[in-house]
Scaffold this motif. Structure first.
Motif, PDB file in Angstrom:
ATOM      1  N   CYS A  38      14.157  -6.667 -14.927  1.00 20.20           N
ATOM      2  CA  CYS A  38      13.099  -7.044 -13.982  1.00 20.20           C
ATOM      3  C   CYS A  38      12.469  -5.785 -13.392  1.00 20.20           C
ATOM      4  N   ARG A  39      11.705  -5.126 -14.179  1.00 20.95           N
ATOM      5  CA  ARG A  39      11.091  -3.849 -13.825  1.00 20.95           C
ATOM      6  C   ARG A  39       9.675  -3.869 -14.370  1.00 20.95           C
ATOM      7  N   ALA A  40       8.733  -3.397 -13.580  1.00 22.94           N
ATOM      8  CA  ALA A  40       7.318  -3.520 -13.931  1.00 22.94           C
ATOM      9  C   ALA A  40       7.021  -2.931 -15.309  1.00 22.94           C
ATOM     10  N   GLY A  41       7.642  -1.814 -15.637  1.00 25.52           N
ATOM     11  CA  GLY A  41       7.356  -1.152 -16.904  1.00 25.52           C
ATOM     12  C   GLY A  41       7.763  -1.940 -18.130  1.00 25.52           C
ATOM     13  N   ASP A  42       8.609  -2.960 -17.945  1.00 21.12           N
ATOM     14  CA  ASP A  42       9.071  -3.759 -19.083  1.00 21.12           C
ATOM     15  C   ASP A  42       8.126  -4.924 -19.393  1.00 21.12           C
ATOM     16  N   PHE A  43       7.160  -5.200 -18.505  1.00 26.12           N
ATOM     17  CA  PHE A  43       6.283  -6.359 -18.655  1.00 26.12           C
ATOM     18  C   PHE A  43       4.893  -5.930 -19.103  1.00 26.12           C
ATOM     19  N   ASP A  44       4.275  -6.746 -19.963  1.00 17.40           N
ATOM     20  CA  ASP A  44       3.006  -6.316 -20.540  1.00 17.40           C
ATOM     21  C   ASP A  44       1.829  -7.250 -20.285  1.00 17.40           C
ATOM     22  N   SER A  45       2.052  -8.360 -19.614  1.00 16.77           N
ATOM     23  CA  SER A  45       0.950  -9.261 -19.267  1.00 16.77           C
ATOM     24  C   SER A  45       1.018  -9.544 -17.775  1.00 16.77           C
ATOM     25  N   TRP A  46      -0.117  -9.434 -17.098  1.00 16.02           N
ATOM     26  CA  TRP A  46      -0.159  -9.494 -15.637  1.00 16.02           C
ATOM     27  C   TRP A  46      -1.268 -10.397 -15.142  1.00 16.02           C
ATOM     28  N   GLY A  47      -1.011 -11.053 -14.006  1.00 10.83           N
ATOM     29  CA  GLY A  47      -2.052 -11.757 -13.303  1.00 10.83           C
ATOM     30  C   GLY A  47      -2.837 -10.797 -12.424  1.00 10.83           C
ATOM     31  N   PRO A  51       0.819  -1.216   0.000  1.00  8.36           N
ATOM     32  CA  PRO A  51       0.000   0.000   0.000  1.00  8.36           C
ATOM     33  C   PRO A  51       0.853   1.266   0.000  1.00  8.36           C
ATOM     34  N   GLY A  52       0.560   2.167  -0.914  1.00 10.80           N
ATOM     35  CA  GLY A  52       1.269   3.433  -0.979  1.00 10.80           C
ATOM     36  C   GLY A  52       2.629   3.374  -1.620  1.00 10.80           C
ATOM     37  N   LYS A  53       3.002   2.213  -2.141  1.00 13.67           N
ATOM     38  CA  LYS A  53       4.322   2.060  -2.753  1.00 13.67           C
ATOM     39  C   LYS A  53       4.197   1.644  -4.209  1.00 13.67           C
ATOM     40  N   GLU A  54       5.273   1.859  -4.945  1.00 13.22           N
ATOM     41  CA  GLU A  54       5.292   1.448  -6.341  1.00 13.22           C
ATOM     42  C   GLU A  54       5.466  -0.067  -6.451  1.00 13.22           C
ATOM     43  N   ARG A  55       5.016  -0.593  -7.582  1.00 13.35           N
ATOM     44  CA  ARG A  55       5.209  -2.015  -7.849  1.00 13.35           C
ATOM     45  C   ARG A  55       6.693  -2.259  -8.122  1.00 13.35           C
TER      46      ARG A  55
END
Length: 125
Positions: free
Chosen positions: A107-116, A41-45
């Motif tokens: 390994c950075r959220a912005g590099d990934f395009d499919s999520w559970g 909560p309140g933090k970046e992925r």
């Protein structure tokens, strides 16, 4: 269509263990980089651990090294995150993610395009 479904989250005391699973469909593991991310909560992925299942190379963020282990079963199209010696700071929603393999992926959220959809992990002190 790429689909990812996480399971295995829950409530555990500090020092305990959990194993997260990510069941995937719609693509071949050999062609993708897979990862586990978390968001409190309140933090970046943030990236927790990633794996290139074509060659087995892995990445771990410093705070989980020696405690978490990422693995993949290409035959079952399932990825796992074994989490040992959990700490209250590990409390977050954990997501699995995938992206087609290319040299520039980190390994950075912005590099990934499919999520559970995410699974909650809560570690009590």
């Amino acid at each position: 269509e790429v689909q990812l479904v996480e399971s295995g989250g829950g409530l555990v005391q500090a020092g305990g263990s959990l194993r997260l699973s990510c069941a995937a469909s719609g693509f071949s593991f050999d062609d993708y980089i897979l990862g586990w991310f978390r968001q409190a909560p309140g933090k970046e992925r943030e990236g927790v651990s990633c794996i290139d299942s074509s060659d087995g190379s892995t990445y771990y963020r410093d705070s989980v090294k020696g405690r978490f282990t990422i693995s993949s079963d290409n035959a079952k199209n399932t990825m796992y995150l074994q989490m040992n010696n959990l700490e209250p700071e590990d409390t977050a929603v954990y997501y699995c993610a995938a992206v087609p393999d290319r040299a520039s992926v980190v390994c950075r959220a912005g590099d990934f395009d499919s999520w559970g959809q995410g699974t909650q992990v809560t570690v009590s002190s």
